[in-house]
Motif scaffolding. Structure first.
Motif: not given
Length: 295
Positions: A105-107, A109, A147-148
């Protein structure tokens, strides 16, 4: 009406689809999961929801009847109806402890803890390939829905496993429209022969479907821009725009429409086409170059 998806479908010599048996408004007939390969060891794409006994029994039946082992589990994204079944499958149906793959995931999240710590995770990279006998899948990072999110191309047949980026029917929801539109163009550039979605039936003629997804969002965006252009001196909320654009939509659906409009407004702000104005804690938008001010 969409064609009924069987619980188990042998789609080709290298693809078996097992329906997640979790129907609902967001999952349609259920989450499609796919076993890929022709040899003893296979790849499983997505795992359905947690603790769905019917799905677990069907997957186990396929594994036993085909006399195969699940060597890799590839999760398209973190949503529960795609990753939830990992806990049930790992060390049971997939008895030899497969590698469990997912993109990070994005940091910003929530932490990547959708799978118990007892199950080791392997992190996917854009462009990575995973191989078993009779099949090679290539990973494409396609954020926007989440995001992932990733899609996979089966290089042997140029089939795209689209997760929730593109569905077999209807259109998909998204967290970030700006990145979602980039991902749709990336998928279009792949020129797949067919799409095997995370929900719904196979898309046999994928290019028009992908183009429709792109054009549908562009048309809505143009409606929003037109409303802002024709009211250049007004700073408008999402609901102001909904009242102008969604004239044929029942009022009880306006809040959902406002949610989608907000995604478009954020995208247009990122592209420096409109400006965001914060007035007494309320976000409003106006046509023109982006800035943010507090009044």
């Amino acid at each position: 009406m969409a064609a009924t998806i069987p619980a188990i479908s042998k789609l080709s010599t290298r693809i078996i689809r097992i329906l997640g048996c979790n129907p609902g408004p967001m999952t349609l007939q259920g989450t499609n999961t796919y076993l890929i390969g022709t040899g003893k060891n296979r790849i499983l794409i997505d795992t359905g929801d947690k603790d769905v006994n019917e799905y677990q029994q069907n997957l186990a039946k396929v594994v036993q009847s085909e006399q195969i082992n699940i060597e890799h589990i590839v999760v398209t994204h973190w949503h529960h109806d795609h990753i939830g079944g990992v806990e049930n499958i790992y060390g049971t149906i997939a008895s030899k402890h497969p590698k469990v793959w997912k993109h990070k995931k994005h940091e910003t999240d929530a932490p990547d803890n959708d799978v118990p710590e007892s199950i080791p995770m392997c992190w996917l990279m854009d462009g990575q390939e995973i191989k078993v006998e009779g099949a090679t899948v290539k990973v494409h990072h396609t954020p926007g829905h989440t995001t992932d999110h990733i899609v996979l191309t089966l290089l042997d047949e140029n089939i795209l496993f689209s997760g929730d980026c593109i569905l077999g029917e209807g259109t998909a929801v998204f967290e970030d429209l700006y990145t979602y539109m980039i991902s749709l163009q990336k998928i279009l550039d792949l020129k797949p022969n067919s799409i095997y979605p995370g929900h719904g039936n196979i898309v046999e003629d994928p290019i028009p479907k992908i183009e429709y997804y792109i054009e549908h969002r562009k048309q809505r965006e143009e409606q929003i821009l037109e409303a802002l252009r024709t009211n250049p001196d007004k700073q408008m909320t999402e609901m102001d725009l909904v009242r102008i654009i969604y004239t044929e939509t029942p009022e009880h659906l306006w809040s959902a429409a406002a949610y989608n409009v907000n995604h478009h407004l954020i995208k247009l702000t990122k592209e420096n086409i409109i400006k965001n104005v914060n007035i007494n804690g309320e976000n409003r938008w106006q046509y023109g170059s982006s800035f943010n001010c507090n009044l």
